[in-house]
Every structure is written in structure tokens, then in C-alpha cells.
Design a protein around this motif. Structure first.
Motif, PDB file in Angstrom:
ATOM      1  N   HIS A 212       5.467   2.176   0.912  1.00  0.00           N
ATOM      2  CA  HIS A 212       5.767   1.114  -0.060  1.00  0.00           C
ATOM      3  C   HIS A 212       7.271   1.010  -0.269  1.00  0.00           C
ATOM      4  O   HIS A 212       7.823  -0.095  -0.353  1.00  0.00           O
ATOM      5  CB  HIS A 212       5.074   1.416  -1.384  1.00  0.00           C
ATOM      6  CG  HIS A 212       5.258   0.339  -2.417  1.00  0.00           C
ATOM      7  ND1 HIS A 212       4.237  -0.490  -2.818  1.00  0.00           N
ATOM      8  CD2 HIS A 212       6.348  -0.050  -3.128  1.00  0.00           C
ATOM      9  CE1 HIS A 212       4.690  -1.340  -3.726  1.00  0.00           C
ATOM     10  NE2 HIS A 212       5.977  -1.084  -3.936  1.00  0.00           N
ATOM     11  N   SER A 562       2.627  -2.848   0.686  1.00  0.00           N
ATOM     12  CA  SER A 562       3.809  -3.203  -0.098  1.00  0.00           C
ATOM     13  C   SER A 562       4.214  -4.651   0.141  1.00  0.00           C
ATOM     14  O   SER A 562       4.576  -5.377  -0.790  1.00  0.00           O
ATOM     15  CB  SER A 562       4.969  -2.271   0.259  1.00  0.00           C
ATOM     16  OG  SER A 562       6.168  -2.691  -0.342  1.00  0.00           O
ATOM     17  N   GLU A 579       7.745  -5.933  -9.320  1.00  0.00           N
ATOM     18  CA  GLU A 579       8.266  -5.161  -8.193  1.00  0.00           C
ATOM     19  C   GLU A 579       8.706  -3.768  -8.635  1.00  0.00           C
ATOM     20  O   GLU A 579       8.485  -2.779  -7.935  1.00  0.00           O
ATOM     21  CB  GLU A 579       9.429  -5.916  -7.547  1.00  0.00           C
ATOM     22  CG  GLU A 579       8.970  -7.154  -6.771  1.00  0.00           C
ATOM     23  CD  GLU A 579      10.101  -7.785  -5.979  1.00  0.00           C
ATOM     24  OE1 GLU A 579      11.180  -7.184  -5.926  1.00  0.00           O
ATOM     25  OE2 GLU A 579       9.890  -8.872  -5.420  1.00  0.00           O
ATOM     26  N   GLY A 582       5.713  -1.560  -8.961  1.00  0.00           N
ATOM     27  CA  GLY A 582       5.275  -1.052  -7.666  1.00  0.00           C
ATOM     28  C   GLY A 582       6.131   0.108  -7.183  1.00  0.00           C
ATOM     29  O   GLY A 582       5.622   1.098  -6.653  1.00  0.00           O
ATOM     30  N   THR A 583       7.439   0.002  -7.384  1.00  0.00           N
ATOM     31  CA  THR A 583       8.348   1.077  -6.989  1.00  0.00           C
ATOM     32  C   THR A 583       8.045   2.366  -7.735  1.00  0.00           C
ATOM     33  O   THR A 583       8.041   3.460  -7.163  1.00  0.00           O
ATOM     34  CB  THR A 583       9.804   0.657  -7.252  1.00  0.00           C
ATOM     35  OG1 THR A 583      10.113  -0.489  -6.446  1.00  0.00           O
ATOM     36  CG2 THR A 583      10.778   1.781  -6.912  1.00  0.00           C
ATOM     37  N   ALA A 586       4.702   3.910  -6.606  1.00  0.00           N
ATOM     38  CA  ALA A 586       4.905   4.520  -5.290  1.00  0.00           C
ATOM     39  C   ALA A 586       5.656   5.845  -5.412  1.00  0.00           C
ATOM     40  O   ALA A 586       5.322   6.832  -4.742  1.00  0.00           O
ATOM     41  CB  ALA A 586       5.673   3.561  -4.380  1.00  0.00           C
ATOM     42  N   TYR A 639      -3.338  -0.661  -7.194  1.00  0.00           N
ATOM     43  CA  TYR A 639      -2.690  -1.960  -6.991  1.00  0.00           C
ATOM     44  C   TYR A 639      -3.350  -3.039  -7.843  1.00  0.00           C
ATOM     45  O   TYR A 639      -2.677  -3.980  -8.281  1.00  0.00           O
ATOM     46  CB  TYR A 639      -2.682  -2.330  -5.499  1.00  0.00           C
ATOM     47  CG  TYR A 639      -1.558  -1.649  -4.751  1.00  0.00           C
ATOM     48  CD1 TYR A 639      -0.337  -2.282  -4.593  1.00  0.00           C
ATOM     49  CD2 TYR A 639      -1.696  -0.372  -4.235  1.00  0.00           C
ATOM     50  CE1 TYR A 639       0.712  -1.664  -3.931  1.00  0.00           C
ATOM     51  CE2 TYR A 639      -0.659   0.270  -3.580  1.00  0.00           C
ATOM     52  CZ  TYR A 639       0.543  -0.383  -3.430  1.00  0.00           C
ATOM     53  OH  TYR A 639       1.588   0.235  -2.790  1.00  0.00           O
TER      54      TYR A 639
END
Length: 650
Positions: A212, A562, A579, A582-583, A586, A639
Motif C-alpha cells: 500500500h 492501494s 488517503e 489508508g497510509t 497500512a 478497507y
């Protein structure tokens, strides 16, 4: 009143976070050849903890993440240092030698990048992706007044994201440790009378998290490397050889991959690294000249543009070189090379100084261009060991008696230079974050030195624990409990290169083929860039060829997911927030599984059992299906949670 910045509590908190992330990074690097940047999760954790302190500030949080960022960089010393165990010179990691290698090289990495700050950070258009991302996280979490008030709830949400990712990956890793769910599926198959290939897919959420973070371009490059290795090279080379009598299909196929295909990957990595360095030579030299000129003509009293003083830089540099010289001299004096101790030390110290400074500029520029996590530091290590070993054999002709000691000394000296490279790979990224949040470069440089010391004190203990529990591929591994040693891919390759240069036994044919592959990949990547298509970084392709499939396939999966998530995030109410979420998830995926790996190593050593919490037999028939189901299910659930949070964001 000016907000607090360099505080004792900030340094202590940063050192504690560094300790945790260093342990995780050492394990991850030895297992899959990748380390992760810890700045962003460290910033989130720092904001969550310091938010209860009234006088904390964004600047203090920045100091914490600056200290902790040493974990994501100094940990990369494991790409070289385990080589001394792999070649049989060490049986463990002596604390003071290992500590001083990391400390002296790491501090030099900080010092060598100070003259480059103005050219490569202040007056540069380099993107610094991780530095900018960390600054954004700090800004959002600190609130509109620059304090740690979490008015938007993003800091709290970010901490939840890191915890969720960590819990998910650690939970799956614990489940696979019970053997109820398999950690991977492996198989080999024939493609002709002798031709064969295989697959080895690991259900690793840490690798998904790494995928990702590196993105689609690197993921597709690693997939290209997998295809070259396992769909082209392995079948061709197995068809051209004959299995040894009694050899199993798995042993024969893996033997061809280890002894031939991996060197194709090494050749491709070397060419890609040289190409990258050649492209960077002009801007790095130009930036250095302009920076030195500016530092002579513009003495500034502005705290936002003040570095450590030239006097302190010279004193600390001299101290680090004295330590490096002492380490080199005492190392040689304990070997058959003792009559050459002074000569070899006089080669080692200038190599550390000049090679370290050159590499610092190169790595700093590469980190600014593509990020510290994606920087091809492995290629730098490969070139360093070849150059170091070549210099040593010019001074001392290798014989059967001296060759092992020369190999060990080459690895020892390269480890110091590599520690310098790892920190310089991160230092400018941190300074970019500081520039964006209004921090003092001098205070950040002090903080990074503290982080180096904290990381250097942890690394020997973690390495000894993992060496005792798992061992390393290619090492003697006497007394090791676990049946499957850690691959330590870069350390294995660098050790093989040192032995090959000094012993004259390098597999030049496969390296040459790999070099030709590297040239072709460079031409392909250049053509794709000219057509504005998705780039295929040649170095990442080489890594895909070289690393085991178990260490790369899940990275490809993470990169594809990703990319898909990024498109969905752009359509959300708050794309930037989505975003970042998500970072952080991950990053949590990497941290959780990696920390469990360290804990499990302790259990293995303490119980003298390779599966201390195993509940069923290793060949449990439902294991692969349960592993796949849990692996896919956790990814879908995480997710889905991120997308739901993105829809709710305003």
C-alpha cells in the motif's frame, strides 16, 4: 510565547517509540528485505499522547517523530551486519561493536547531510513525499492554532487506524502461529522432463501494508521481477540442468533459483543502482557547491534556517572517525591480518569519510525524489561492498588463510558506511517536514542524533534474539530452534558479493545476464516515461527477481489494492483525509505483525520450541484455506472501514 520544541519529554517519548519501531523494522527487514518509514505513525502516536499535556505543540510533536524516524532508517543496517554471522565470522552480535558501528555511522549520516540542507530542502523542488505527508499529519492533528487540540478528530481517528491495522496483522500472525491457519501456501510443478517452477504465497498483512505504501508503480515492477524469475528464468535454467540423484523437485527448483536466478537479480540491481547514481551526480554536486558557497557568505541568525555550527560538525565528525578507526584497528588486530592492521585502518577510515559523504548526498537526493521507503539503498550497499572489497585486495593479496578475514573486514567497514547511508536517507526528509511546520533545523539535527543513539542501543539485542530463535539463511545456525531461518536477503547477497570479489568466485555469467536485463529495464522504463505511461522502476524489478516470492507477492497485492483504494478515496468527501487514513492503517499492518514476530522469537527461545503456541500439526489440512479466508477477510473488512470513514468525513 514561542511553543516548546526540543524537550526532555519529547526526546524520551521519541526514544521509546524508536525502540518499538526499531524492533519491528529489524524483523521485517530480515524476513522480507523491506523496512518501513515510521515518521507518520510516530507522529500520530505522539499527538495522541501529548494531547493530554497543555503546553505541548506541533513543534514538540515534530521532534518526537524526528527521533522516531531513526527506527525506519537505522534498522536498515541489517542489510549488511548479519553478513558477519552468515559468513561464520560472528556467532552473535557483540553489543559494543554493533552499537558503535550503528552510532558512528548514523551520526556521520546526520552530519554529512547538514551542508546539503539549503540546496536539497530549502531551495529545492524535490517532492519529499514522506516528509510532506508527515507534515500534513502534524498540521491536521495539531489544530488550527498550531496546538495539539484535535478539533477535527483526525488525530484520534488516525490513532484508531494505526491500532486497527496493528491488531489485525498481529491477530492473523498469532493465528498462523497456532497453525490453525497456514501462513503461506507453497508448491512446485514440472514443465517438462527437467524444467520446473513453483509458487510461494505468504498470507502476510505486513507485506500488504508495505505494498500500500510503495504504490502501484513499484508493485507492478516487483510483479515484473516475479514473472522474469519464476515464469522465465527458473523454467529455462531448470530445463538446462539435471537434478542431483535423490533431489526432490522443491530442492532442485529452489537450488537453481538460489544459485543462478538470484544473481540475475543482483546484476539487474547493480546496473539500476549505477544508472540512478549517474543521473543524480550532476544535481548532487551542483547542490553541494552552491550550499557550501551559501553557508560561507550567509551567516544567519534566523532560528528557522540555523544548522549545527561548523565547529560542532567538525568535532562530531572527527569523533565518529576516531571511533570508526578504533573499531577497524581492533577488528583487524584480532585476525590473521594483524600485521596489516595499520594499512587496512588507513584504507577504512578514508573510505568511511569519502564514501560516506558521497553516499549521504546520493541517498538524501533519492529520498527527496522518491521517498526514504522507496530509495534504492540496497543498490548503494551492493556498490559499497564491491568497492570496499576491491580496495582491500589491492592492499592485501587474498590467500586461503587471509580470505575469510578480508571478507569479514569488508563487511565490517561497509556496515559503518551503510549506517551513514541509512540515516542520510532519512535526515533530509525530516528536515523537509520541519521546514513545513516551522521547526528549527538545528534542534531537529540534535533530535535525530538522539534517535540514532536510541536505535543503535536496541538493534544488537533484537538481532541476537532473532539469530537465536530463527537464524539466517546460509548461516551455520547452531542451536537455532525454528526450522525456517530468516531469509535476510540483502545481507545474504552482500555477503556473497564480498566472498565472490575476494575469492574470485563470483557467478559473473548470471551477473552479466542480469546486467543486460537491467539495461533493457532502464530502456523500457525510459520509454514508458516518454509516453506518460506507468513507470516500471528497474531497481524494483531487480528486487522482485532477487527476493523470494513469499516476500514479494503480497506486496504486489497491497499495491494493487492501494491503487483501487486511492481511486475510491478521490471520490470521497475528503480525499486527503481518506488517503492519510489508508497510509496509517497500512503502517499499522506492518507494525503489528512485525512486533509479534519479535515477541514470537522470544517465546521460541524461551521454550526451545519452534511453534510455542502451535495447537495443531503443521500439515493441518484446513490450514491453507483458513489462512486464505482470514487473509482476504481482514483486508476486505479494513478497507471497508476506511471507505466508510471516508464517506462520513466532512
Amino acid at each position: 510565547m514561542k511553543p516548546k520544541e526540543l524537550t526532555v519529554r519529547g526526546l524520551i517519548l521519541g526514544a521509546l517509540i524508536t525502540t518499538i519501531f526499531t524492533a519491528a523494522n529489524v524483523y521485517l527487514g530480515l524476513k522480507v528485505g523491506l523496512t518501513f518509514a515510521s515518521s507518520i505513525p510516530a507522529a500520530v502516536i505522539s499527538m495522541a499522547i501529548l494531547s493530554v499535556v497543555k503546553d505541548s505543540s506541533i513543534l514538540e510533536n515534530n521532534i518526537v517523530q524526528t527521533v522516531a524516524s531513526a527506527a525506519g532508517t537505522l534498522s536498515a543496517i541489517i542489510f549488511v551486519l548479519p553478513g558477519l554471522v552468515i559468513v561464520g565470522w560472528w556467532t552473535g552480535f557483540p553489543f559494543w561493536q554493533s552499537f558503535l558501528i550503528c552510532l558512528s555511522g548514523g551520526v556521520l549520516g546526520v552530519l554529512f547531510t547538514i551542508p546539503l540542507r539549503r540546496a536539497l530542502v530549502t531551495n529545492s523542488d524535490l517532492p519529499y513525499p514522506e516528509g510532506v505527508a508527515a507534515a500534513e499529519v502534524l498540521k491536521v492533528g495539531s489544530g488550527t492554532r498550531g496546538e495539539t487540540k484535535d478539533e477535527t478528530g483526525e488525530a484520534r481517528e488516525g490513532l484508531i487506524a494505526v491500532i486497527l491495522g496493528s491488531a489485525a496483522s498481529a491477530g492473523l500472525a498469532i493465528l498462523t502461529a497456532t497453525r490453525i491457519a497456514a501462513a503461506s501456501v507453497t508448491g512446485f510443478f514440472r514443465l517438462g522432463p527437467t524444467a520446473s517452477s513453483g509458487y510461494d504465497v505468504a498470507f502476510s498483512l505486513a507485506l500488504v501494508g508495505a505494498g500500500h505504501l510503495v504504490g502501484l508503480s513499484v508493485g507492478m515492477a516487483m510483479l515484473t521481477g516475479l514473472i522474469i524469475a519464476w515464469a522465465i528464468a527458473v523454467p529455462i535454467l531448470t530445463s538446462m540442468n539435471t537434478p542431483a540423484e535423490g533431489a526432490t523437485l522443491a530442492a532442485y527448483t529452489l537450488g537453481i533459483w538460489r544459485t543462478q536466478v538470484r544473481f540475475i537479480g543482483a546484476g539487474a540491481i547493480a546496473v539500476a543502482a549505477i544508472y540512478t547514481l549517474a543521473r543524480l551526480a550532476k544535481p548532487v554536486v551542483g547542490g553541494l557547491v552552491s550550499t557550501l558557497a551559501a553557508s560561507r557568505s550567509q551567516e544567519t541568525k534566523d532560528d528557522l534556517d540555523r544548522d549545527l555550527s561548523p565547529g560542532w560538525i567538525l568535532i562530531l565528525t572527527a569523533a565518529c572517525l576516531l571511533v570508526a578507526g578504533y573499531l577497524a584497528f581492533t577488528f583487524v588486530r584480532s585476525t590473521v591480518l594483524a600485521p596489516h592492521a595499520l594499512t587496512l585502518t588507513l584504507i577504512a577510515v578514508p573510505f568511511v569519510l569519502l564514501g560516506g559523504f558521497l553516499i549521504a548526498g546520493i541517498c538524501g537526493y533519492m529520498a527527496g525524489l522518491i521517498g526514504a521507503s522507496n530509495s534504492p539503498i540496497s543498490g548503494v550497499g551492493i556498490l559499497s561492498i564491491v568497492l570496499c572489497a576491491s580496495l582491500l585486495i589491492l592492499a592485501v593479496s587474498p590467500t586461503a588463510a587471509t580470505s575469510p578475514a578480508l571478507v569479514a573486514f569488508a563487511l565490517f567497514v561497509t556496515a559503518i558506511v551503510f549506517a551513514c547511508a541509512t540515516i542520510s536517507n532519512d535526515n533530509l526528509q525530516d528536515l523537509k517536514t520541519g521546514q513545513l511546520v516551522g521547526a528549527s533545523p538545528m534542534r531537529q539535527q540534535i533530535a535525530l542524533i538522539v534517535g540514532v543513539a536510541a536505535g543503535a542501543s536496541v538493534i544488537p539485542f533484537v538481532l541476537n534474539l532473532l539469530a537465536t530463535a530463527y537464524g539466517f539463511a546460509g548461516a551455520a545456525n547452531v542451536g537455532v530452534v525454528a526450522p525456517n531461518p530468516l531469509p535476510a536477503p540483502q545481507a545474504t547477497l552482500i555477503s556473497a558479493l564480498a566472498q565472490g570479489v575476494i575469492g574470485g568466485s563470483l557467478n559473473w555469467k548470471m551477473l552479466g545476464i542480469g546486467a543486460l536485463v537491467g539495461v533493457g529495464l532502464i530502456l523500457l522504463d525510459t520509454a514508458l516515461g516518454a509516453m506518460n505511461k506507468l513507470r516500471i522502476p528497474p531497481l524494483a524489478v531487480g528486487i522482485g527477481i532477487y527476493l523470494p516470492m513469499s516476500a514479494t507477492f503480497a506486496v504486489v497485492v497491497g499495491a494493487v489494492i492501494s491503487h483501487w483504494y486511492g481511486k475510491r478515496a478521490q471520490a470521497s468527501a475528503n480525499p486527503d483525509r481518506a488517503e492519510r487514513l489508508g497510509t496509517l492503517v497500512a503502517s499499522g499492518l506492518i507494525v503489528g505483525e512485525s512486533l509479534w514476530g519479535v515477541i514470537n522469537a522470544g517465546l521460541i527461545v524461551g521454550t526451545s520450541n519452534d511453534a510455542p503456541i502451535g495447537l495443531v500439526a503443521e500439515d493441518f489440512f484446513l490450514g491453507p484455506w483458513l489462512g486464505l479466508l482470514c487473509f482476504a477477510g481482514i483486508i476486505i473488512r479494513l478497507y471497508w472501514w476506511m471507505l466508510q470513514r471516508s464517506k462520513a468525513a466532512r
